[in-house]
Design a protein around this motif. Structure first.
Motif, PDB file in Angstrom:
ATOM      1  N   ARG A 289      64.326 -31.502  23.675  1.00 26.68           N
ATOM      2  CA  ARG A 289      63.188 -31.945  23.832  1.00 26.68           C
ATOM      3  C   ARG A 289      62.952 -33.336  22.857  1.00 26.68           C
ATOM      4  N   VAL A 290      63.703 -33.581  22.049  1.00 23.03           N
ATOM      5  CA  VAL A 290      63.534 -34.629  20.967  1.00 23.03           C
ATOM      6  C   VAL A 290      64.304 -35.470  21.825  1.00 23.03           C
ATOM      7  N   GLY A 291      65.362 -35.451  22.587  1.00 28.11           N
ATOM      8  CA  GLY A 291      66.009 -36.368  23.161  1.00 28.11           C
ATOM      9  C   GLY A 291      66.667 -37.416  22.463  1.00 28.11           C
ATOM     10  N   ALA A 292      66.932 -37.359  21.216  1.00 32.44           N
ATOM     11  CA  ALA A 292      67.587 -38.336  20.341  1.00 32.44           C
ATOM     12  C   ALA A 292      68.387 -37.524  19.236  1.00 32.44           C
ATOM     13  N   GLY A 293      69.083 -38.350  18.218  1.00 30.68           N
ATOM     14  CA  GLY A 293      69.601 -37.807  17.117  1.00 30.68           C
ATOM     15  C   GLY A 293      71.179 -37.462  17.451  1.00 30.68           C
ATOM     16  N   HIS A 294      71.730 -36.422  16.633  1.00 35.69           N
ATOM     17  CA  HIS A 294      73.004 -36.007  16.886  1.00 35.69           C
ATOM     18  C   HIS A 294      73.096 -34.217  16.846  1.00 35.69           C
ATOM     19  N   LEU A 295      73.822 -33.809  17.953  1.00 30.94           N
ATOM     20  CA  LEU A 295      74.152 -32.363  17.820  1.00 30.94           C
ATOM     21  C   LEU A 295      75.473 -32.249  17.711  1.00 30.94           C
ATOM     22  N   PHE A 296      75.753 -31.054  16.943  1.00 27.30           N
ATOM     23  CA  PHE A 296      77.036 -30.868  16.498  1.00 27.30           C
ATOM     24  C   PHE A 296      77.460 -29.375  16.918  1.00 27.30           C
ATOM     25  N   SER A 297      78.209 -28.947  17.860  1.00 32.32           N
ATOM     26  CA  SER A 297      78.640 -27.669  18.166  1.00 32.32           C
ATOM     27  C   SER A 297      79.960 -27.261  18.201  1.00 32.32           C
ATOM     28  N   GLY A 298      80.168 -26.074  17.507  1.00 32.93           N
ATOM     29  CA  GLY A 298      81.792 -25.635  17.572  1.00 32.93           C
ATOM     30  C   GLY A 298      81.868 -24.428  18.485  1.00 32.93           C
TER      31      GLY A 298
END
Length: 254
Positions: free
Chosen positions: A120-129
């Motif tokens: 929804r924000v469509g910006a920033g950083h997403l980190f997934s393990g």
């Protein structure tokens, strides 16, 4: 401090839910309701208070009070419900409370809520393990969509124990550590906006069923997790060593 150290800090901060002037079996029902959370449910009598109300506290710190009916019959929500406006009031204080025995379906539901916020924000950083490439492969299409979304930067971490998916849409980190092999985490930095920051951290522990972990909206904890992942697993293929100076460990989890 590792992801496991953060979990240990949450373990040490057990909350207590005290039911005042309980009617019938509500105390037992609440204990069953929160059986997978690090919450002690007790009962007490007060000559000046109403029946069937509950107080949430940590040691001598008061958090909130709520009617028992609001706890046992909350608004419909997808578990565990990261969107704060969906919570009954007491649940808003249960972030960074340990959960136990979460199966993969519950973990996926929690993961989806953070992913949707990042979308929804469509910006920033997403980190997934994802632990392993086998776990990432069924999610690869969804993560390629996330990686192609606006200014969102997506990082996925796996232990390279088998064939690893190939992609140009997000950054894949191969980390040969037991931490990555055993941990399931999703961390979103909110594009720098504190109100959007959230994270889920869990691990599979020997001789325990399912996952043990917590979720959080606390900006300092999310910032710590972001810095820890960027520091420890900075390279594309990492042995778990990093060079950058990490942020201070969050005080409330120390």
């Amino acid at each position: 401090m590792s992801l496991g150290d953060l979990l240990d800090g949450v373990v040490a901060s057990e909350k207590t839910l005290t039911v005042f002037n309980p009617v019938g079996d509500v105390t037992d029902r609440l204990a069953a309701h929160f059986s997978d959370r690090n919450i002690s449910v007790t009962s007490a009598r007060s000559p000046h208070g109403p029946s069937n109300y509950a107080v949430l506290s940590t040691d001598d710190t008061f958090h909130t009070a709520v009617a028992v009916d609001d706890l046992l019959d909350p608004p419909e929500q997808v578990e565990p419900g990261f969107e704060r406006q969906q919570y009954a009031p007491v649940l808003d204080h249960l972030d960074e409370t340990l959960f136990t025995s979460y199966d993969r379906d519950k973990m996926l539901a929690a993961t989806r809520e953070i992913e949707h916020r990042a979308w929804r924000v469509g910006a920033g950083h997403l980190f997934s393990g994802f632990q392993t490439g086998d776990n990432l492969r069924p999610q690869q299409t969804a993560y390629e969509r996330l990686g192609d979304r606006g200014d969102l930067s997506v990082h996925a971490y796996v232990y390279p124990s088998e064939r690893v998916p190939q992609t140009d849409s997000f950054q894949l980190h191969l980390a040969r550590t037991e931490e990555i092999r055993n941990s399931w985490f999703v961390v979103y930095d909110g594009n720098g906006i504190n109100d959007y920051k959230c994270a889920l951290v869990a691990e599979e522990r020997p001789h325990e069923a399912g996952f043990t972990g917590f979720w959080t909206y606390d900006p300092s904890t999310v910032d710590y997790l972001v810095n820890y992942l960027q520091t420890t697993y900075a390279s594309i293929e990492s042995d778990g060593t990093g060079r950058r100076r990490p942020l201070p460990f969050p005080r409330h989890l120390a």
